[in-house]
Every structure is written in structure tokens, then in C-alpha cells.
Design an enzyme around this catalytic site. Structure first.
Site, PDB file in Angstrom:
ATOM      1  CD  GLU A  45      44.138   7.141  26.735  1.00 24.85           C
ATOM      2  OE1 GLU A  45      44.264   8.384  26.788  1.00 24.85           O
ATOM      3  OE2 GLU A  45      44.768   6.366  27.476  1.00 24.85           O
ATOM      4  CG  ASP A 119      47.301  17.535  16.749  1.00 25.63           C
ATOM      5  OD1 ASP A 119      46.592  18.555  16.620  1.00 25.63           O
ATOM      6  OD2 ASP A 119      48.410  17.407  16.211  1.00 25.63           O
ATOM      7  CG  ASP A 155      42.923  21.628  25.788  1.00 26.01           C
ATOM      8  OD1 ASP A 155      43.096  20.562  25.170  1.00 26.01           O
ATOM      9  OD2 ASP A 155      43.590  22.662  25.569  1.00 26.01           O
ATOM     10  CE1 TYR A 196      53.894  17.713  33.621  1.00 31.34           C
ATOM     11  CE2 TYR A 196      53.574  17.855  31.244  1.00 31.34           C
ATOM     12  CZ  TYR A 196      54.203  18.296  32.398  1.00 31.34           C
ATOM     13  OH  TYR A 196      55.111  19.314  32.327  1.00 31.34           O
TER      14      TYR A 196
END
Length: 215
Positions: A45, A119, A155, A196
């Protein structure tokens, strides 16, 4: 630097599952044999942050080895500590700059890569820092086994569109493409792991994009 950060840096220095290595030593090309002591598949990851996704994947797939990569040790501390507290032994964290990936992993050593909410580096001048820019894709091509998957959750719609364009431009194999993961047929147990920050995005009614591709 705050007291909490200093405390965390001191603590991760004692963690057996957090590594800060010189380039190429001693595991490049031999992570399975020399670190994990097995020949199971290895999954990365990238920009793992607090390591929530890395640890969750390791819980779901005890038959695989997982390495979370990030440079910020105060973030890695959380995932590493959780893994130690829960005795999740098939997970490690590597504190390096992702730009140096080829110094730490050999050709065809990695089975799969996850990039979760990186980012997006929206400024055009920072395109080279986007984790799906051509220079990073070439790194992934080298360390992945033939047919190894790359998974992206984001997102950021612009970053998703940029990555989709690069998949087309480089004629990569696209397996899954959705701009609304949780209202699609793809939201399985693995893809429904939520960090989160992802939970916050969903509370703000942001859509979650997902791409799965290979070379």
C-alpha cells in the site's frame, strides 16, 4: 516538532514491524525469504498514512504479506502499533519516499499494489508527484509480477480522470472502473474497508472512485 510526534518517533524505533533501511539492504528481491520468512504473495500500500487499509487487508488475507509505505513516521505509528497489539504478523511498514521504490524492491517481487486516497497533487507543475503519473507507472511495471493488479481508491474526481486517461494512453488493462463505488456492484468486503478520512468523505456525500488495472 510536538511532544506526541517525538514520542511516536521514539516508539516506532522499537517496533519490529517498522523499517527504515538503506537502499537495497537487506531485503531487496528477498522480502519473502529474509523478512517474512515465507514465500507468500507480497502486497504494497503506497502512501499508506496511518496504515488502516494495510492492517485491514492483512487481517482479511493472512495467506499474504503486506507492506505499508509512507515517509511520515508519526502516521505509520498508528498502523504499526495496532498490528503489534493485535498480533497481525503478516504486515510491515517501510518508511521511505515512494520515489525510491526501485531501491527497495526487485523486479517482479510484488503481487499487487494499493493506492488509497493519495494526495492528488492538483497543480500541473506537480504532475510528476502524482502516484499514477508515467514515472510512477514505470516503477510499478518493474516491481509487479506479470498481471499484477494496481488498485486506486480516491475521492478526487480530477485525479481519477487523470489516472483513467493514463490507463488509456499507456494501453493498460482495465478491469474495474467506477465513479461511485458504494452504489456499484463492486463494493465487496475488501473495497468496503474505510479509512478515517474516507468515512469523512462519505459523510460529506463525496463519491468514491475506484480503478483496477494491470500492465
Amino acid at each position: 516538532m510536538g511532544k506526541d510526534k517525538l514520542k511516536r518517533f521514539a516508539e516506532i524505533a522499537t517496533f519490529g514491524n517498522v523499517l527504515e533501511l538503506e537502499a537495497g539492504q537487506p531485503f531487496k528481491g528477498n522480502w519473502g525469504r529474509n523478512f517474512f520468512k515465507n514465500d507468500r504473495p507480497i502486497v504494497l500500500e503506497l502512501a499508506c498514512g496511518k496504515g488502516e487499509y494495510t492492517v485491514s487487508l492483512a487481517r482479511l488475507f493472512p495467506q499474504k504479506n503486506f507492506i505499508g509505505i509512507d515517509y511520515k513516521g508519526n502516521r505509520i505509528w498508528r498502523g504499526a502499533k495496532t498490528a503489534l497489539e493485535e498480533s497481525v504478523g503478516n504486515v510491515a511498514f517501510l518508511r521511505i519516499q515512494i520515489e525510491t521504490l526501485l531501491d527497495y524492491f526487485g523486479p517482479g517481487e510484488i503481487d499487487e499494489i494499493w493506492i488509497t486516497f493519495p494526495d492528488p497533487q492538483p497543480q500541473l507543475s506537480r504532475e510528476k508527484k502524482r502516484l499514477t503519473s508515467p514515472r510512477f507507472l514505470e516503477m510499478y511495471r518493474e516491481v509487479l509480477k506479470p498481471g499484477g493488479f494496481i488498485n486506486l481508491k480516491t475521492d478526487n474526481d480530477d485525479f481519477y480522470a487523470y489516472t483513467a486517461d493514463k490507463i488509456t494512453e499507456h494501453r493498460l488493462n482495465l478491469y474495474v472502473n467506477t465513479t461511485d463505488l458504494y452504489h456499484s456492484i463492486y463494493a465487496n468486503e475488501v473495497l468496503s474497508i474505510k479509512t478515517y478520512y474516507e468515512k469523512k468523505y462519505l459523510q460529506d456525500n463525496k463519491n468514491i472512485n475506484y480503478l483496477k488495472f494491470s500492465f
